[in-house]
Scaffold this active site. Structure first.
Site, short mmCIF file in Angstrom:
data_model
loop_
_atom_site.label_atom_id
_atom_site.label_comp_id
_atom_site.label_asym_id
_atom_site.label_seq_id
_atom_site.Cartn_x
_atom_site.Cartn_y
_atom_site.Cartn_z
N PRO A 2 0.84 -1.20 0.00
CG PRO A 2 -0.60 -1.50 1.77
CD PRO A 2 0.69 -1.98 1.22
CD GLU A 3 2.62 2.99 -4.57
OE1 GLU A 3 2.79 4.16 -4.91
OE2 GLU A 3 2.78 2.03 -5.33
CE LYS A 52 5.53 3.42 0.34
NZ LYS A 52 6.55 2.61 -0.35
CG ASN A 165 7.83 -0.15 -8.13
OD1 ASN A 165 8.60 0.75 -8.50
ND2 ASN A 165 7.88 -1.37 -8.60
NE ARG A 255 9.68 -2.84 -5.28
CZ ARG A 255 8.59 -2.32 -4.69
NH1 ARG A 255 8.72 -1.43 -3.74
NH2 ARG A 255 7.38 -2.68 -5.06
#
Ligand code: ZN
Length: 270
Positions: A2-3, A52, A165, A255
């Site tokens: 979760p962002e 976050k 991401n 990433r």
């Protein structure tokens, strides 16, 4: 993972559900049992999101610090809840709802001093309270003095808190910026464009409770009905919606970043 839009969404939702109620806090799985006792039965005030991270504030000046990490998940039940299924680290039971948390990276009870230490390490959170102009200035300061690629800087929680991401990929696609560009090579106008685009994207994510970067016109459907990758322009996609070139991935800051090398060749915008 979760962002930032999602942690803020949870914070609002969980505050609405539980504020002003004494919560029964348990750990069906056991790993959070000792800490759960420190806040169980105490009146819950509000849940705060910073990047976050989530902080559940209780009236005894203790708080539960949660970081969902890659695998953390909430499950909502009525109150009283059914028997816990699987490894439920934390269970909150209020008057009408209960909430199960499983698989978080962090779930612990802390005090204000520890919260301050967590926040100290974070860059500005675009969705948190506070002046946007000041946040922008702080981020710009770090960007313009760094030789790291801008694609790494936006993911670095000590530069901006809350970007993950998906936002990263969508942000560079929307602005047409090459994510390999060094922070120091970005001019202020270009940074302004990136920043504005990011704020817009994160606010829209908070509104819908999920990341949505396509427009209703592009999707040919109401935004609230979109699920999965239909919500994105470039993340997880095979073909570029602008030029039909194949979408590629490039590893930046460990990433995979989805991008269209054809459309994202800019170092500056405007
Ligand atoms: Zn393209």
């Amino acid at each position: 993972m979760p962002e930032g839009h999602k942690t803020h969404f949870y914070a609002r939702e969980h505050t609405d559900w539980f504020s002003g109620q004494p919560l029964q806090v348990t750990s069906p799985q056991g790993r959070f049992r000792g800490d759960a006792r420190k806040v169980s039965g105490v009146v819950f005030d509000h849940c705060e999101a910073v990047g976050k991270h989530l902080f559940y504030h209780f009236e005894n000046d203790r708080m539960i610090h949660v970081h969902l990490g890659r695998y953390g998940k909430y499950r909502v039940h009525a109150a009283p809840p059914p028997p816990a299924v699987g490894a439920v680290r934390m269970r909150l039971v209020g008057q009408t709802r209960s909430l199960d948390l499983s698989g978080p990276t962090t779930c612990r009870v802390i005090d204000h001093e520890t919260r301050a230490k967590v926040i100290e390490k974070l860059g500005p959170d675009p969705l948190a309270d506070g002046s946007l102009a000041r946040k922008k200035a702080l981020v710009w300061d770090k960007v313009q003095s760094s030789k790291k690629p801008i694609g790494a800087l936006v993911l670095d929680q000590s530069v901006i808190a809350g970007v993950g991401n998906i936002f990263r990929a969508e942000l560079f696609f929307e602005t047409g910026i090459d994510p390999r560009t060094a922070g120091a090579a970005i001019d202020e106008t270009t940074f302004d464009t990136l920043w504005k685009s990011l704020i817009k994207m994160m606010r829209k994510g908070l509104k819908y409770g999920k990341i949505v970067t396509v427009t209703a016109k592009e999707a040919a459907a109401p935004l609230a009905t979109l699920e999965g990758r239909d919500r994105f322009r470039v993340y997880g996609k095979a073909t570029c919606p602008r030029c039909q070139h194949a979408i590629e991935t490039i590893e930046i800051a460990a990433r995979d970043l989805y991008w269209c090398p054809q459309c994202q060749a800019n170092v500056t915008v405007g």
